[in-house]
Write an enzyme that holds these catalytic residues in place. Structure first.
Site, short mmCIF file in Angstrom:
data_model
loop_
_atom_site.label_atom_id
_atom_site.label_comp_id
_atom_site.label_asym_id
_atom_site.label_seq_id
_atom_site.Cartn_x
_atom_site.Cartn_y
_atom_site.Cartn_z
N GLY A 173 0.86 -1.16 -0.03
CA GLY A 173 0.18 -0.29 0.05
C GLY A 173 1.21 1.48 -0.36
CG LEU B 96 -6.62 18.34 -0.47
CD1 LEU B 96 -8.07 19.18 -1.61
CD2 LEU B 96 -6.39 19.70 0.05
CE1 TYR C 290 -9.22 6.61 9.57
CE2 TYR C 290 -8.57 4.23 8.91
CZ TYR C 290 -8.32 5.86 9.35
OH TYR C 290 -7.01 5.39 9.72
CG ASP D 260 -14.09 16.90 6.29
OD1 ASP D 260 -13.64 16.54 6.77
OD2 ASP D 260 -14.47 17.90 5.78
CG PHE E 276 1.38 0.41 7.30
CD1 PHE E 276 2.78 -0.17 6.88
CD2 PHE E 276 1.90 1.55 7.23
CE1 PHE E 276 3.79 0.24 7.11
CE2 PHE E 276 2.35 1.96 7.54
CZ PHE E 276 3.94 1.66 7.46
CB ILE F 201 2.24 4.63 4.86
CG1 ILE F 201 1.15 6.02 4.20
CG2 ILE F 201 3.36 5.26 6.04
CD1 ILE F 201 -0.21 6.41 6.04
NE ARG G 200 -14.66 14.74 3.81
CZ ARG G 200 -13.46 14.56 3.54
NH1 ARG G 200 -12.63 14.16 2.62
NH2 ARG G 200 -12.25 14.70 4.62
CG ASP H 69 -1.21 -5.42 0.34
OD1 ASP H 69 -0.17 -4.58 0.70
OD2 ASP H 69 -1.70 -5.74 0.73
CE LYS I 19 -6.02 3.25 11.66
NZ LYS I 19 -5.15 1.99 11.53
CG LEU J 16 -2.26 -7.26 -3.54
CD1 LEU J 16 -2.46 -8.93 -4.90
CD2 LEU J 16 -1.27 -6.46 -3.34
CB SER K 260 -6.02 7.95 12.70
OG SER K 260 -5.76 9.11 12.34
#
Ligand code: WQD
Length: 340
Positions: free
Chosen positions: A10, A200, A150, A298, A81, A12, A295, A31, A154, A33, A125
């Site tokens: 991926g 972004l 999500y 955010d 990851f 990172i 959005r 991974d 974390k 994929l 994160s």
């Protein structure tokens, strides 16, 4: 040392594999994929001269995970990851995120105990902070209710690791990323968003190269200098280097606690318009964008207090916003050449 990098194909992950190899470590990747392409292994090979071993399976499959560790008994550290990470998709399909992100982690932790793997670096994160009460935000800031499944995976993952560590035998470091952007200077690896980008930077470069018609800027009515939301953008190579330092901290038994948590940011906040301005300046490309509504989910602004990582890890992000936007653009142009 032999290091397992889950999700190593991926964005990172691949940049971290390159930095690990540059530091002399042997890398093995697992991974599935789901958000990357196997060709990335060839690019890693081109950059470092070493093609990492890679096994393809889902880490939420306990039997396959244990089978892997049975066949790789010399792993000294894991950089984990592998997880789904699209905020919007997690709202639409929470169980996919809870199942994959949490069960994969639990399988890794169980395998670490079963096979005596001592060290774990966990990809966390800044979303765990939500909208911090104080800025810059440090690692002691209160964890706020996650804004998405999500972000919740974390937060829960950090708790699972913390509780598992208590029984001893494993050391862990969680790295709370801010906004990773940019690409390796070779433009051989970078962010490969499959489908319409949520983030972004890839949306900017895809608009500039003509894949997207126009960038929508989500809101300019925030309480910030230019009204657009502020984030702490960090070059993916700076981020990757921090992972090598973190895993070596544990390999060399320099951890001060069994579970340590570090913010990985630059300490500088930039607004959406500042990122666009940097892109237009460094890439000499005019960007077609329009201001639209905010959005959902955010936060207004978030940027890191990096003192703990700077002092304890001896690590500091050094690349500028202009270097980030230029490297992202070079990567987008290299992708376009490949497709031709
Ligand atoms: C950045 C800014 C948007 C797209 C991400 C990951 C999250 C975490 C932190 C790793 C925001 C604005 C975006 C667009 C826009 N990383 N924007 N138009 O939301 O901060 O979170 O980094 O764990 O997983 O999702 O990043 O790039 O989506 O947004 O105006 O088309 O750009 O509103 O202000 P975000 P992002």
């Amino acid at each position: 040392m032999k290091i397992l990098v889950t999700g190593g194909v991926g964005y990172i992950g691949s940049h971290t594999v390159v930095e690990l190899q540059k530091s002399g470590h042997e890398v093995v990747i697992v991974d599935n994929l789901s958000n990357s392409k196997i060709e990335v292994l060839n690019q890693i090979h081109q950059i470092s001269g070493i093609k990492p071993e890679c096994e393809i399976f889902n880490l939420d499959d306990r039997a396959k995970t244990f089978e892997f560790f049975k066949n790789h008994t010399d792993i000294q550290g894991i950089i984990h990851f592998a997880a789904f990470k699209a905020v919007g998709e997690s709202v639409a399909n929470p169980l996919k995120y809870y199942r994959n992100n949490l069960i994969s982690l639990m399988n890794i932790l169980e395998a670490m105990k079963e096979f005596g793997v001592p060290n774990l670096v966990f990809s966390s994160s800044c979303t765990v902070y939500g909208q911090p009460d104080e800025l810059p935000v440090n690692e002691q800031a209160p964890i706020q209710k996650a804004m998405s499944p999500y972000g919740n995976t974390k937060q829960i993952s950090e708790e699972i690791i913390s509780d598992t560590i208590l029984n001893g035998g494993i050391k862990a470091i969680a790295l709370r990323y801010f906004n990773p952007i940019g690409a390796h200077e070779s433009a051989l690896i970078g962010e490969l968003p499959l489908g319409v980008p949520n983030n972004l930077m890839p949306f900017i470069t895809q608009t500039a190269i003509g894949i997207r018609a126009q960038l929508s800027v989500f809101g300019n009515d925030y309480n910030t200098p230019d009204g657009t939301a502020i984030r702490d953008y960090i070059h993916v190579v700076d981020l990757a280097k921090a992972h090598v330092i973190a895993v070596e901290r544990m390999l060399h038994k320099k951890s001060k606690k069994d579970f340590e948590i570090f913010n990985l940011g630059t300490g500088n906040g930039f607004s959406v318009l500042e990122v666009i301005n940097s892109f237009e300046k460094t890439c000499k490309a005019k960007l077609n964008y329009k201001i639209v509504g905010r959005r959902a989910g955010d936060v207004e602004q978030v940027y890191a207090d990096t003192k703990f990582a700077n002092d304890e890890l001896g690590w500091k992000a050094i690349k500028s916003l202009d270097e980030m936007t230029l490297s992202a653009w070079n990567w987008e142009k290299a992708l376009a050449k490949k497709i031709k």
